[in-house]
Write a protein that holds these residues in place. Structure first.
Motif: not given
Length: 267
Positions: A186, A182, A168-169, A161-162, A164-165, A179
């Motif tokens: 999700e 995204l 994404n950023e 998850s980190a 992927q975050q 956003r």
């Protein structure tokens, strides 16, 4: 951990040699038949021999990438480091192997959490079965320290998850997504879609080409709907969206025209 282990090993070496020299220089023969060579040859040699053997082993097994290979975790120096996106630029074997697995030096182009790009390198043990997967252009999450950006470690936390975050950023900063998209990815429904049409308008952004896809999406109940999607892709990923390919998508049932395509980063 690495620094502590090496410091202890070096301290042991100094003490062992110091004791050996002290014993030899201060040795006093017990009688006239006592050979002076006993000052230097005897059990006192054991400690220096052990130390000289142990120190190279400690340094070898605490080398970059080796300790991580045994523990499966990042070193203490990078365990709490910032998570960046590393793109492989080049790599080569260092000549060192552990259990017949080669150590690889990887040159990365890293995008930090602030969006800045910098060059860095990492060393890691790569199983022979995975060596072919390591190619220029492959994207990997890496841990780095802002005070020493020239060195990184491939993230071994397993926190997808980190990672992927962070990805994404990066995509948001480059304008590859929004956003809203995204959010759809999700919490939207997952479905499969068939690529019916593919066109390339010619727009390029940060080395990614803009493509326009005509999709037929299959709902969970088996019915279908058609939609169009615009997406920026690196050249290596265009093969995943050729006409006739089945791809994974996400969408909100209340807004079927807004579909988000999900592709593998390193396919």
């Amino acid at each position: 951990m690495k620094t502590i282990a090496r410091s202890i090993a070096l301290a042991f070496l100094v003490l062992a040699i110091g004791y050996y020299l002290w014993h030899g220089l201060t040795y006093v023969p017990s009688d006239v038949f006592d050979d002076s060579m006993l000052a230097w040859v005897g059990p006192q040699m054991a400690l220096p021999i052990i130390a000289i053997t142990v120190v190279p082993i400690v340094f070898a097994f605490t080398g970059d990438g080796i300790l991580q290979a045994f523990t499966g975790h990042n070193s203490a120096e990078f365990r709490d480091g910032l998570l960046g996106i590393g793109t492989v630029k080049s790599f080569h074997q260092t000549g060192l192997t552990v259990n017949d697995q080669p150590q690889i030096r990887i040159e990365f182009g890293v995008e930090g959490v602030d969006g800045k790009i910098f060059d860095a390198q990492a060393k890691m043990i790569v199983p022979l079965t995975e060596l072919a997967l390591l190619q220029p252009g492959v994207v990997l999450p890496v841990r780095y320290r802002p005070d020493r950006p020239d060195k990184v470690e491939v993230d071994r936390s397993g926190d997808m998850s980190a990672a992927q975050q962070a990805m994404n950023e990066s995509m948001l900063r480059k304008g590859f997504t929004t956003r809203a998209k995204l959010d759809i990815a999700e919490r939207g429904s997952t479905a499969q879609a068939v690529v019916q049409t593919l066109s390339v308008p010619g727009e390029i952004r940060n080395g990614h080409s803009k493509i326009e896809l005509g999709l037929v999406v299959t709902r969970p109940d088996g019915t279908t709907f058609a939609t169009r999607v615009e997406k920026f892709l690196p050249p290596a990923s265009v093969g995943q969206v050729q006409v006739g390919r089945i791809i994974s998508v996400h969408y909100l049932p209340e807004n079927e025209q807004e579909v988000v395509v999900a592709l593998q980063v390193n396919a």
